[in-house]
Scaffold this motif. Structure first.
Motif, PDB file in Angstrom:
ATOM      1  N   PRO A 357     -22.500  68.239   0.972  1.00  0.00           N
ATOM      2  CA  PRO A 357     -21.980  67.359   2.040  1.00  0.00           C
ATOM      3  C   PRO A 357     -20.472  67.187   1.940  1.00  0.00           C
ATOM      4  O   PRO A 357     -19.869  67.352   0.882  1.00  0.00           O
ATOM      5  CB  PRO A 357     -22.731  66.040   1.802  1.00  0.00           C
ATOM      6  CG  PRO A 357     -23.175  66.103   0.377  1.00  0.00           C
ATOM      7  CD  PRO A 357     -23.420  67.548   0.075  1.00  0.00           C
ATOM      8  N   GLY A 358     -19.862  66.866   3.077  1.00  0.00           N
ATOM      9  CA  GLY A 358     -18.419  66.659   3.127  1.00  0.00           C
ATOM     10  C   GLY A 358     -17.991  65.454   2.300  1.00  0.00           C
ATOM     11  O   GLY A 358     -18.784  64.566   1.974  1.00  0.00           O
ATOM     12  N   LEU A 359     -16.715  65.427   1.974  1.00  0.00           N
ATOM     13  CA  LEU A 359     -16.173  64.387   1.116  1.00  0.00           C
ATOM     14  C   LEU A 359     -14.899  63.843   1.738  1.00  0.00           C
ATOM     15  O   LEU A 359     -14.036  64.618   2.188  1.00  0.00           O
ATOM     16  CB  LEU A 359     -15.877  64.946  -0.282  1.00  0.00           C
ATOM     17  CG  LEU A 359     -15.216  63.989  -1.288  1.00  0.00           C
ATOM     18  CD1 LEU A 359     -16.155  62.834  -1.605  1.00  0.00           C
ATOM     19  CD2 LEU A 359     -14.829  64.741  -2.550  1.00  0.00           C
ATOM     20  N   THR A 360     -14.792  62.548   1.792  1.00  0.00           N
ATOM     21  CA  THR A 360     -13.590  61.889   2.305  1.00  0.00           C
ATOM     22  C   THR A 360     -12.981  61.024   1.207  1.00  0.00           C
ATOM     23  O   THR A 360     -13.654  60.144   0.658  1.00  0.00           O
ATOM     24  CB  THR A 360     -13.914  61.014   3.529  1.00  0.00           C
ATOM     25  OG1 THR A 360     -14.445  61.838   4.562  1.00  0.00           O
ATOM     26  CG2 THR A 360     -12.661  60.331   4.034  1.00  0.00           C
ATOM     27  N   ILE A 361     -11.731  61.308   0.888  1.00  0.00           N
ATOM     28  CA  ILE A 361     -11.004  60.533  -0.119  1.00  0.00           C
ATOM     29  C   ILE A 361     -10.068  59.587   0.615  1.00  0.00           C
ATOM     30  O   ILE A 361      -9.158  60.040   1.325  1.00  0.00           O
ATOM     31  CB  ILE A 361     -10.204  61.450  -1.058  1.00  0.00           C
ATOM     32  CG1 ILE A 361     -11.142  62.447  -1.742  1.00  0.00           C
ATOM     33  CG2 ILE A 361      -9.443  60.640  -2.089  1.00  0.00           C
ATOM     34  CD1 ILE A 361     -10.426  63.466  -2.583  1.00  0.00           C
ATOM     35  N   PRO A 362     -10.268  58.283   0.502  1.00  0.00           N
ATOM     36  CA  PRO A 362      -9.438  57.349   1.264  1.00  0.00           C
ATOM     37  C   PRO A 362      -8.005  57.311   0.743  1.00  0.00           C
ATOM     38  O   PRO A 362      -7.716  57.678  -0.400  1.00  0.00           O
ATOM     39  CB  PRO A 362     -10.151  56.004   1.051  1.00  0.00           C
ATOM     40  CG  PRO A 362     -10.858  56.165  -0.260  1.00  0.00           C
ATOM     41  CD  PRO A 362     -11.266  57.606  -0.331  1.00  0.00           C
ATOM     42  N   ALA A 363      -7.125  56.865   1.607  1.00  0.00           N
ATOM     43  CA  ALA A 363      -5.730  56.657   1.231  1.00  0.00           C
ATOM     44  C   ALA A 363      -5.495  55.173   0.964  1.00  0.00           C
ATOM     45  O   ALA A 363      -6.408  54.351   1.110  1.00  0.00           O
ATOM     46  CB  ALA A 363      -4.804  57.167   2.332  1.00  0.00           C
ATOM     47  N   LEU A 364      -4.294  54.842   0.560  1.00  0.00           N
ATOM     48  CA  LEU A 364      -3.944  53.467   0.237  1.00  0.00           C
ATOM     49  C   LEU A 364      -2.725  53.034   1.035  1.00  0.00           C
ATOM     50  O   LEU A 364      -1.774  53.806   1.208  1.00  0.00           O
ATOM     51  CB  LEU A 364      -3.629  53.312  -1.258  1.00  0.00           C
ATOM     52  CG  LEU A 364      -4.774  53.429  -2.262  1.00  0.00           C
ATOM     53  CD1 LEU A 364      -4.244  53.346  -3.671  1.00  0.00           C
ATOM     54  CD2 LEU A 364      -5.807  52.340  -2.030  1.00  0.00           C
ATOM     55  N   THR A 365      -2.759  51.808   1.531  1.00  0.00           N
ATOM     56  CA  THR A 365      -1.558  51.163   2.037  1.00  0.00           C
ATOM     57  C   THR A 365      -1.070  50.223   0.934  1.00  0.00           C
ATOM     58  O   THR A 365      -1.822  49.356   0.477  1.00  0.00           O
ATOM     59  CB  THR A 365      -1.836  50.379   3.322  1.00  0.00           C
ATOM     60  OG1 THR A 365      -2.863  49.408   3.080  1.00  0.00           O
ATOM     61  CG2 THR A 365      -2.300  51.318   4.418  1.00  0.00           C
ATOM     62  N   VAL A 366       0.150  50.375   0.515  1.00  0.00           N
ATOM     63  CA  VAL A 366       0.650  49.686  -0.673  1.00  0.00           C
ATOM     64  C   VAL A 366       1.938  48.947  -0.335  1.00  0.00           C
ATOM     65  O   VAL A 366       2.835  49.506   0.314  1.00  0.00           O
ATOM     66  CB  VAL A 366       0.910  50.677  -1.829  1.00  0.00           C
ATOM     67  CG1 VAL A 366       1.383  49.930  -3.065  1.00  0.00           C
ATOM     68  CG2 VAL A 366      -0.351  51.462  -2.141  1.00  0.00           C
TER      69      VAL A 366
END
Length: 486
Positions: A357-366
């Motif tokens: 299955p596909g994979l999504t790596i979230p980003a961060l607002t910092v």
């Protein structure tokens, strides 16, 4: 080498001045006596400062002088009864003085060290409220004693470093009388306002001319935000009954305006001893693939996010606190996220046996700030601030036709987005002392779970309570409570 010299001197020059004979005959056997240096009736000890000299007055004339290490102490004989000893290097050595009969006049044990008297005077002059002692240890300087604050300890160390070529030769064992504790209160406040406007017209027409049929249509996608955000949709359709020419025209008007407001507030508090580091994180960690091992398994690392605070306080003096601060507020977001599509799983024969299955790596607002500041206890400072305004506009339309005055608006769409952000980070340090635990309050003080009857009849989760110390503490309900029936 030293024992050999002493043995030779004792055998060759032993006299009654040694208080015992060097050797006695026992038949054909000579009894030998060896005396350790510095342990005899004519032994003396001398502490000689570096690059200074000492004068030795002898009771009888000396004809021979032996110095075991001339690089440490050099002996100069001016008269038979007077010698000058020059401290030339740091270390230990000894010297022997003999008379004309070979008898030992003086056994002198010497140690050459730095003269720290001027350093001690400087410490007493610049630090009158401190008790710092400077001692020499071979080629090093050892500081000991007590000082009122960390700034005084640092001052003593910097003063001592001026007396040596290598600062690493200073060993500070100075103790601070009061190891103060600092509580840092940080307020991170952010206000963000977002405005988005979309306006577009889609036209479509169809007709025929003889044996040919034709159709023309526009489809505006609002490319700035990628889609229409579900505002107003209004359309007009017209159909002609004629068998030739334009047989139908339809138009669709899309309009939307969205205003968003976000308020972020974080107030982390953290306490640490002066000179020690402390870290605080309220949030979590999310997994991030960083590679594969030899067997093809994915290697995962966890990245923290949330409200973080780290600082190192240093109480310089009363009312002065120096702090190294790093603080941040971060949250997961899909903007800038990394997405991997599904990938097939192949066996050894090259056959596809499944998919991963596909994979999504979230980003961060910092929002992050890191700096060093100096404040008094109870004083506040704006550590960082940000005012940011970002405006984006986009026009989509039919080339040439969209530039026609008035009528060109029917063949184009407009996408507008504006984002305003204001961020402030405030810090306030406090010098704190331990207290009785009964004097401390927590958010759960006074909390009581609602009874089963209250939960069933009134839908309550907890009883009404007040924070200890408030004006309503100890006051109960008066009068009829609950539902009233006439």
């Amino acid at each position: 080498m030293l024992r050999s010299i002493l043995l030779f001197a004792t055998l060759a020059l032993a006299t009654p001045a040694l208080a015992q004979p060097a050797g006695t005959e026992r038949g054909n056997t000579l009894q030998v006596y060896i005396r350790e240096p510095g342990n005899g009736p004519v032994s003396e000890h001398l502490d000689l400062p570096l690059d200074k000299a000492a004068v030795v007055h002898l009771p009888v004339d000396a004809t021979d002088v032996l110095v075991t290490n001339p690089e440490v102490v050099d002996a100069v004989i001016r008269t038979p009864r007077r010698a000058y000893l020059l401290g030339q290097g740091i270390g230990q050595t000894n010297a022997f003085f003999f008379d004309a009969q070979g008898q030992l006049i003086l056994d002198l044990d010497m140690r050459v060290e730095r003269d720290l008297t001027p350093l001690q005077e400087s410490l007493e002059r610049f630090l009158p409220n401190a008790r710092v002692n400077a001692e020499a240890m071979n080629d090093h300087i050892v500081l000991s004693g007590m000082v009122p604050s960390a700034s005084d300890a640092d001052t003593a160390l910097r003063i001592a470093q001026r007396w040596v070529d290598d600062p690493e030769r200073i060993l500070s064992m100075v103790e601070i009388e009061a190891r103060e504790q600092v509580m840092l209160s940080v307020r991170i406040v952010e206000m963000r306002r977002t405005i988005a406007r979309q306006l577009g017209v889609n036209l479509s027409t169809a007709g025929s001319s003889g044996e040919f049929n034709f159709a023309v249509a526009t489809n505006n996608e609002f490319s700035l935000v990628g889609r229409f955000l579900n505002g107003l949709n209004a359309g007009i359709d017209w159909t002609s009954g004629n068998s030739g020419g334009i047989t139908g025209v339809s138009s669709l008007l899309q309009a939307m305006e969205r205003v968003g407001l976000v308020r972020t507030l974080a107030e982390p508090n953290l306490t640490a001893i002066s000179g020690e580091s402390a870290n605080f994180l309220a949030g979590g960690e999310f997994p991030v693939p960083v590679g594969r091992d030899r067997d093809g398994n994915i290697i995962i690392e966890f990245k923290p996010f949330g409200v973080g605070l780290g600082f190192t306080p240093m109480v310089l003096s009363e009312g002065r606190i120096s702090m190294r601060i790093s603080t941040e507020v971060s949250e997961l977001t899909t903007d800038g996220a990394l997405t991997y599509d599904e990938s097939p799983v192949v066996d050894d024969d090259g056959n596809v046996i499944g998919t991963v299955p596909g994979l999504t790596i979230p980003a961060l607002t910092v929002n992050r700030a890191e700096t060093t500041v100096e404040l008094p206890s109870g004083g506040s400072l704006v550590l960082a601030g940000l005012i940011q305004e970002e405006t984006r506009q986009n026009l989509d339309g039919i080339p040439g036709v969209q530039d026609i005055p008035v009528l060109g608006a029917l063949f184009r769409s407009r996408d507008f987005e504006n984002e305003e952000t204001e961020l402030v980070v405030l810090v306030t340090p406090y010098l704190v002392d331990p207290t009785n635990p009964n004097n401390l309050e927590t958010p759960t003080d006074g909390f009581e779970t609602a009874s089963q009857a209250s939960g069933l009849l009134f839908g309550r989760l907890n009883r009404v309570y007040s924070v200890p110390g408030s004006d309503t503490e100890g006051q109960g309900w008066s009068g009829p409570v609950g539902f009233l029936f006439d």
